[in-house]
Design a protein around this motif. Structure first.
Motif, mmCIF file in Angstrom:
data_model
loop_
_atom_site.group_PDB
_atom_site.id
_atom_site.type_symbol
_atom_site.label_atom_id
_atom_site.label_comp_id
_atom_site.label_asym_id
_atom_site.label_seq_id
_atom_site.Cartn_x
_atom_site.Cartn_y
_atom_site.Cartn_z
ATOM 1 N N THR A 260 3.247 8.570 -5.368
ATOM 2 C CA THR A 260 3.092 7.379 -4.527
ATOM 3 C C THR A 260 1.648 6.946 -4.389
ATOM 4 O OG1 THR A 260 5.111 7.886 -3.300
ATOM 5 C CG2 THR A 260 3.538 6.403 -2.251
ATOM 6 N N ASP A 261 0.763 7.865 -4.021
ATOM 7 C CA ASP A 261 -0.635 7.489 -3.839
ATOM 8 C C ASP A 261 -1.245 6.982 -5.134
ATOM 9 O OD1 ASP A 261 -0.493 8.152 -1.181
ATOM 10 O OD2 ASP A 261 -1.445 10.111 -1.403
ATOM 11 N N MET A 262 -0.894 7.642 -6.245
ATOM 12 C CA MET A 262 -1.423 7.232 -7.540
ATOM 13 C C MET A 262 -0.935 5.837 -7.911
ATOM 14 S SD MET A 262 -1.347 9.492 -11.055
ATOM 15 C CE MET A 262 -1.397 10.977 -10.049
ATOM 16 N N MET A 263 0.343 5.567 -7.666
ATOM 17 C CA MET A 263 0.892 4.246 -7.955
ATOM 18 C C MET A 263 0.133 3.167 -7.186
ATOM 19 S SD MET A 263 3.484 4.265 -10.083
ATOM 20 C CE MET A 263 4.390 5.585 -10.906
ATOM 21 N N SER A 264 -0.120 3.456 -5.929
ATOM 22 C CA SER A 264 -0.793 2.489 -5.069
ATOM 23 C C SER A 264 -2.265 2.349 -5.409
ATOM 24 C CB SER A 264 -0.618 2.900 -3.607
ATOM 25 O OG SER A 264 -1.307 2.022 -2.758
ATOM 26 N N ASP A 265 -2.962 3.476 -5.462
ATOM 27 C CA ASP A 265 -4.417 3.445 -5.652
ATOM 28 C C ASP A 265 -4.810 2.909 -7.026
ATOM 29 O OD1 ASP A 265 -4.541 4.580 -3.158
ATOM 30 O OD2 ASP A 265 -4.997 6.604 -3.865
ATOM 31 N N MET A 266 -4.014 3.230 -8.042
ATOM 32 C CA MET A 266 -4.358 2.848 -9.408
ATOM 33 C C MET A 266 -3.603 1.612 -9.894
ATOM 34 S SD MET A 266 -6.742 4.739 -10.378
ATOM 35 C CE MET A 266 -7.548 6.315 -10.071
ATOM 36 N N MET A 267 -2.871 0.969 -9.014
ATOM 37 C CA MET A 267 -2.183 -0.290 -9.325
ATOM 38 C C MET A 267 -1.293 -0.131 -10.560
ATOM 39 S SD MET A 267 -5.286 -2.992 -8.613
ATOM 40 C CE MET A 267 -6.400 -2.133 -9.728
ATOM 41 N N LEU A 268 -0.412 0.856 -10.497
ATOM 42 C CA LEU A 268 0.515 1.119 -11.590
ATOM 43 C C LEU A 268 1.883 0.540 -11.260
ATOM 44 C CD1 LEU A 268 -0.373 4.886 -12.202
ATOM 45 C CD2 LEU A 268 -1.469 2.855 -13.175
#
Length: 345
Positions: free
Chosen positions: A88-96
């Motif tokens: 979740t955090d990666m999806m959000s932070d890295m705009m995936l």
């Protein structure tokens, strides 16, 4: 230098993307998963961006995060593997943008990131990833009300254009998606080559960009030049390599070159493959070992400091056939020990 040199031609990569893009009338993305099919996703993606690519696909969120750091904020980065637990955090932070594959992933994404972009993957017969028809029927109204960025599926037999699975999957994909107001994608390299019926709103070539089949007209992207460590004379009747699998039928000269199965040159290719001294074909002899390969250079009139395994004379698919595998495996196995040289105008 004792390590082989893997040369990666970024201009050829762009040429292949443009050639595939020219076969469609819809936008063409690029698949750069598995570190750009082993050739360096960061360098490949930046070169493709210069050619006009603004949408990329990777396999998992971790690949997407690394790619985002390499290409900056502007391109779309889609994740085939969807939204996994812990992403979740990666999806959000890295705009995936995850391609959601299951009811569980849909619930996870909608609860954790209700305003975040997503796509949907449907299973049209490959039975690998994606919502099955009954699952899609149950959630389609809810999913479509949240404006997915893409609805996609994947062809199982696109490298065999006449395979009946191709029209079967096409018909299923159309039945599941006709009438929705969402961009659709079905075609990777093979699907592009099968024509406009498979193109829909976005194509996403992968292996064809890197010079692999089924894109027969692809420009070679990789060349592999391997240093010669030693050349020795071998008398008729002597053996070379592990298990004495090669016996000299004449007085021979044998070159030992600095690469092996630790570098992705699969042991099974053995004596089924050749290397080249300029235009002269030199057979591999004996067993491919971890770090070394032996080559019959008896018919080469002068000594060479390097011999070529991949390049204009021999493609990744030829090497793959010799090893009983596919070009994808050769590309993605090319070893970390190689000196990697990128060239571009």
């Amino acid at each position: 230098m004792a390590t082989a040199t893997l040369t990666i031609d970024l201009d050829a990569l762009i040429t292949n993307w443009r050639a595939l893009d020219a076969r469609t009338e819809v936008p063409t993305a690029a698949v750069v998963k598995a570190d750009g099919y082993g050739l360096g996703a960061d360098r490949a993606a930046r070169a493709l961006m210069r050619a006009g690519v603004d949408t990329f696909f990777v396999a998992v969120a971790e690949e997407g995060a690394a790619l985002r750091e390499a290409v900056g904020p502007s391109p779309i980065i889609n994740v085939f593997g969807g939204h996994m637990s812990g992403d979740t955090d990666m999806m959000s932070d890295m705009m995936l943008t995850p391609m959601l594959n299951s009811i569980d992933q849909i619930v996870r994404h909608f609860e954790a990131l209700p305003e975040h972009p997503f796509g949907i993957q449907l299973d049209t017969g490959m039975n690998r990833l994606g919502l099955e028809e009954a699952e899609w029927a149950a959630v389609a109204e809810t999913v479509l009300s949240r404006s997915p960025k893409l609805v996609m599926s994947h062809l199982a037999c696109a490298d065999e254009p006449e395979h009946p699975m191709n029209p079967q999957q096409l018909a299923t994909f159309k039945r599941l998606t006709d009438g929705i107001n969402v961009p659709r994608s079905l075609a990777a390299t093979g699907g592009i080559l099968m024509g406009s019926d498979y193109h829909f709103d976005l194509t996403r070539p992968g292996v064809g960009l890197y010079g692999g089949m089924p894109f027969v007209e692809a420009t070679p992207v990789t060349s592999l030049s391997i240093p010669v460590i030693q050349i020795r004379d071998v008398a008729e009747g002597e053996t070379v390599g592990y298990s004495n699998t090669w016996i000299a039928e004449r007085d021979s000269r044998v070159a030992t070159i600095s690469a092996g199965y630790a570098d992705g040159l699969i042991r099974a290719m053995g004596a089924n493959v050749d290397v080249f001294a300029n235009e002269i074909r030199c057979p591999v002899i004996g067993r491919v070992s971890m770090d070394l390969i032996t080559v019959d250079v008896t018919d080469v009139p002068e000594e060479h400091k390097t011999l070529e395994l991949l390049g204009l004379h021999q493609s990744v698919d030829t090497v793959a056939e010799a090893a009983g595998t596919i070009g994808y495996e050769i590309l993605t196995s090319l070893g970390a020990r190689y000196y990697r040289r990128y060239k571009s105008a």
